[in-house]
Design a protein around this motif. Structure first.
Motif, PDB file in Angstrom:
ATOM      1  N   GLY A  80      91.225  59.949  -5.326  1.00 15.51           N
ATOM      2  CA  GLY A  80      92.623  59.709  -5.005  1.00 15.51           C
ATOM      3  C   GLY A  80      93.064  60.317  -3.702  1.00 15.51           C
ATOM      4  O   GLY A  80      94.198  60.138  -3.277  1.00 15.51           O
ATOM      5  N   GLY A  81      92.203  61.054  -2.996  1.00 17.02           N
ATOM      6  CA  GLY A  81      92.609  61.712  -1.774  1.00 17.02           C
ATOM      7  C   GLY A  81      91.856  61.210  -0.581  1.00 17.02           C
ATOM      8  O   GLY A  81      90.747  60.725  -0.699  1.00 17.02           O
ATOM      9  N   PRO A  82      92.456  61.318   0.609  1.00 16.41           N
ATOM     10  CA  PRO A  82      91.800  60.798   1.809  1.00 16.41           C
ATOM     11  C   PRO A  82      90.961  61.845   2.510  1.00 16.41           C
ATOM     12  O   PRO A  82      91.235  63.038   2.429  1.00 16.41           O
ATOM     13  CB  PRO A  82      92.986  60.379   2.685  1.00 16.41           C
ATOM     14  N   ILE A 119      89.943  56.617   0.733  1.00 20.59           N
ATOM     15  CA  ILE A 119      90.808  56.938  -0.403  1.00 20.59           C
ATOM     16  C   ILE A 119      90.085  56.420  -1.636  1.00 20.59           C
ATOM     17  O   ILE A 119      89.974  55.211  -1.847  1.00 20.59           O
ATOM     18  CB  ILE A 119      92.205  56.301  -0.265  1.00 20.59           C
ATOM     19  N   ASP A 120      89.578  57.353  -2.425  1.00 18.00           N
ATOM     20  CA  ASP A 120      88.678  57.049  -3.532  1.00 18.00           C
ATOM     21  C   ASP A 120      89.469  57.023  -4.840  1.00 18.00           C
ATOM     22  O   ASP A 120      90.068  58.025  -5.230  1.00 18.00           O
ATOM     23  CB  ASP A 120      87.572  58.108  -3.577  1.00 18.00           C
ATOM     24  N   LEU A 121      89.459  55.887  -5.531  1.00 14.75           N
ATOM     25  CA  LEU A 121      90.180  55.752  -6.793  1.00 14.75           C
ATOM     26  C   LEU A 121      89.318  56.061  -8.010  1.00 14.75           C
ATOM     27  O   LEU A 121      89.841  56.149  -9.124  1.00 14.75           O
ATOM     28  CB  LEU A 121      90.730  54.324  -6.929  1.00 14.75           C
ATOM     29  N   PRO A 138      97.156  56.353  -5.653  1.00 15.91           N
ATOM     30  CA  PRO A 138      97.856  57.512  -5.090  1.00 15.91           C
ATOM     31  C   PRO A 138      98.851  57.101  -4.009  1.00 15.91           C
ATOM     32  O   PRO A 138      98.768  56.011  -3.430  1.00 15.91           O
ATOM     33  CB  PRO A 138      96.721  58.348  -4.494  1.00 15.91           C
ATOM     34  N   ASN A 139      99.791  57.995  -3.728  1.00 14.83           N
ATOM     35  CA  ASN A 139     100.790  57.726  -2.690  1.00 14.83           C
ATOM     36  C   ASN A 139     100.147  57.544  -1.320  1.00 14.83           C
ATOM     37  O   ASN A 139     100.678  56.823  -0.468  1.00 14.83           O
ATOM     38  CB  ASN A 139     101.820  58.856  -2.649  1.00 14.83           C
ATOM     39  N   SER A 140      99.013  58.216  -1.088  1.00 11.00           N
ATOM     40  CA  SER A 140      98.345  58.074   0.212  1.00 11.00           C
ATOM     41  C   SER A 140      97.917  56.635   0.463  1.00 11.00           C
ATOM     42  O   SER A 140      97.977  56.133   1.591  1.00 11.00           O
ATOM     43  CB  SER A 140      97.132  59.007   0.283  1.00 11.00           C
ATOM     44  N   ASP A 170      95.738  46.924 -11.441  1.00 10.25           N
ATOM     45  CA  ASP A 170      97.098  46.371 -11.463  1.00 10.25           C
ATOM     46  C   ASP A 170      97.992  46.962 -10.387  1.00 10.25           C
ATOM     47  O   ASP A 170      98.691  46.228  -9.665  1.00 10.25           O
ATOM     48  CB  ASP A 170      97.728  46.590 -12.843  1.00 10.25           C
ATOM     49  N   GLU A 171      98.023  48.288 -10.271  1.00 14.74           N
ATOM     50  CA  GLU A 171      98.889  48.921  -9.267  1.00 14.74           C
ATOM     51  C   GLU A 171      98.486  48.520  -7.857  1.00 14.74           C
ATOM     52  O   GLU A 171      99.338  48.288  -6.986  1.00 14.74           O
ATOM     53  CB  GLU A 171      98.837  50.445  -9.412  1.00 14.74           C
ATOM     54  N   LEU A 172      97.191  48.436  -7.637  1.00 15.57           N
ATOM     55  CA  LEU A 172      96.706  48.065  -6.312  1.00 15.57           C
ATOM     56  C   LEU A 172      97.083  46.619  -5.986  1.00 15.57           C
ATOM     57  O   LEU A 172      97.491  46.315  -4.859  1.00 15.57           O
ATOM     58  CB  LEU A 172      95.193  48.260  -6.240  1.00 15.57           C
ATOM     59  N   ARG A 173      96.975  45.731  -6.963  1.00 12.08           N
ATOM     60  CA  ARG A 173      97.353  44.339  -6.730  1.00 12.08           C
ATOM     61  C   ARG A 173      98.846  44.230  -6.399  1.00 12.08           C
ATOM     62  O   ARG A 173      99.248  43.461  -5.521  1.00 12.08           O
ATOM     63  CB  ARG A 173      97.013  43.478  -7.948  1.00 12.08           C
TER      64      ARG A 173
END
Length: 472
Positions: free
Chosen positions: A5-7, A101-103, A138-140, A164-167
């Motif tokens: 979740g972080g860059p 940015i790794d999910l 993530p917000n990033s 879903d959120e990414l779409r």
């Protein structure tokens, strides 16, 4: 190591344009050697002197190719497994200057291994590409999508495009920036607002089930079917060595984009095409221009050696300006050729000059006088064709790689910026010392003339047309 979740990023480029790539990252591994005999145990080649090389694959390769383009900062939103191949992939992406940015919250990283000899693949074996467990967006990631000049989705069928959120975030991003979608048979369909979908011919066949001929007509029919079925604005079916076909309207005529000959490793050519298309759209160009530039870039990529080349061959496109293009060609040891003039009422004499000039080097940049400059040199009734149209006509020629417009009466200032290795003038200058020769020679360049066609003059042609009009 990238935290989920972080860059993380390599070199910062705060003044660069932002390209966000969303997709499934893989680790590609090439085992290369020589194979000049068969095994005594089975009719199989024996690979000798084998060595192994790792590189980012999937959307990771697209991100590396994009990061090689000057003036762009690249962010990759992906999932990377929490394993040794994942750790190696993170290191390689960081070294390439790609922000990640790794999910993924756990899981294993897909590895694609090719066994190669004499520039040919003898065997390929893949680890299982099971969907990775993905955390919330993530917000990033939302911030990078909001900052992006363009967004590219490289779906490799490992599940990230079903998030879903990414779409939802991709749909929102497509509202005010170009989004290019490179689909996969095991992936999801593009999100609403996608500017351009770029399936290859096999993928188009899979998505449509359209079993027509595997030719231009068949690929066009499949593109039309996808345009009607998907929430996208245009569809380009990429056709390998046959180029691409672009459909913008289910009832309109397709745009056929042929390709130049190419020979080499095609792995990643589709990624290069998609990256170039996204960047060209971000420059404000039409999808037709983007696909033409993308097909050329993919061809150059293959001819340069594919993924094993240190960098893709520079090719003119709308992603860089003429000075940046010249710098890229010069950095890889190429020769920059320049030619100049008004080029008002483009005629066969101009074409002959430019075609001969292009053969003298690796890139041809044409420097043309602005409209105001032409008026000062030729008179108040010139130019007949404005500078923007003259530049567009020249840029459309296969032998011209880019155009620079200069406002001065002579090209010394623009020459000092371009610094061509060769400055070309027509053969009508033969036997005369060309005014800008001292300047060109000051950095080691040379001035040459090439044969010119007799009887072709813009001024004479205008006079003839004027006399014809008066006689009527």
């Amino acid at each position: 190591m990238t935290a989920p979740g972080g860059p993380t990023t390599g070199t910062e480029q705060t003044d660069a344009r932002q390209l966000v790539i969303v997709g499934d990252a893989l680790l590609d591994r090439d085992i290369t050697g020589t194979a000049d005999r068969l095994s005594a145990e089975a009719p199989a080649p024996v690979l000798a002197a084998a060595r192994s090389t790792d590189r980012p694959g999937g959307a990771g390769l697209a991100a590396v190719l994009a990061a090689r383009t000057p003036g762009w900062q690249v962010t990759l939103i992906c999932g990377i497994g929490q394993d040794q191949p994942g750790a190696q992939l993170r290191v390689l992406l960081d070294e390439a200057g790609v922000e990640v940015i790794d999910l993924a919250t756990s899981g294993t990283t897909p590895v694609k291994t090719r066994v190669r000899a004499a520039n040919r693949t003898l065997l390929r074996f893949d680890t299982d590409a099971d969907p990775l467990p993905l955390g919330p967006l993530p917000n990033s990631a939302r911030t990078r999508l909001a900052e992006a000049a363009a967004v590219l989705v490289c779906d490799y069928g490992c599940g990230i495009t079903a998030h879903d959120e990414l779409r939802q975030a991709l749909t929102a991003a497509a509202g005010d920036r170009p989004l290019v979608w490179d689909p996969h048979p095991r992936g999801s369909i593009p999100t609403a607002g996608t500017a351009l979908a770029v399936p290859n011919a096999d993928e188009a066949l899979h998505f449509t089930g359209h079993g027509g001929p595997r030719d231009l007509a068949g690929d066009t029919a499949r593109a039309v079917q996808l345009l009607a079925a998907w929430p996208v604005k245009q569809v380009a079916v990429t056709r390998g060595r046959d180029g691409a076909v672009l459909v913008a309207d289910v009832d309109g005529h397709p745009l056929a984009v042929p390709s130049r000959p190419a020979a080499g490793d095609t792995c990643g050519a589709g990624d290069q095409l998609a990256v170039t298309a996204a960047m060209t759209l971000a420059a404000g160009r039409l999808p037709s221009h983007a696909i033409a530039a993308a097909v050329d870039a993919a061809t150059d990529y293959v001819n340069a050696g594919g993924p094993t080349a240190p960098a893709a061959a520079a090719h003119p496109s709308d992603t860089t300006g003429p000075l940046e293009l010249a710098a890229r060609v010069r950095a890889r040891g190429g020769r920059v050729v320049g030619a100049g003039g008004c080029f008002d009422l483009l005629h066969a004499g101009h074409l002959s000059l430019l075609d001969q000039a292009r053969r003298l080097g690796d890139v041809l940049i044409v420097c043309i006088n602005s409209d105001a400059s032409v008026r000062r040199l030729k008179g108040a009734d010139r130019p007949v064709v404005g500078e923007r149209e003259r530049a567009a006509l020249l840029s459309a020629l296969d032998c011209v790689d880019d155009v620079l417009v200069f406002a001065e009466d002579t090209p010394e200032k623009v020459l000092a910026e371009l610094r061509p290795d060769i400055w070309v003038k027509g053969g009508d200058y033969a036997g005369r010392r060309i005014a800008e020769a001292d300047l060109v020679e000051s950095w080691g360049g040379e001035v040459v003339t090439v044969p010119f066609l007799e009887g072709h003059s813009t001024t004479t042609r205008i006079q003839h047309l004027t006399q014809q009009a008066g006689a009527r």
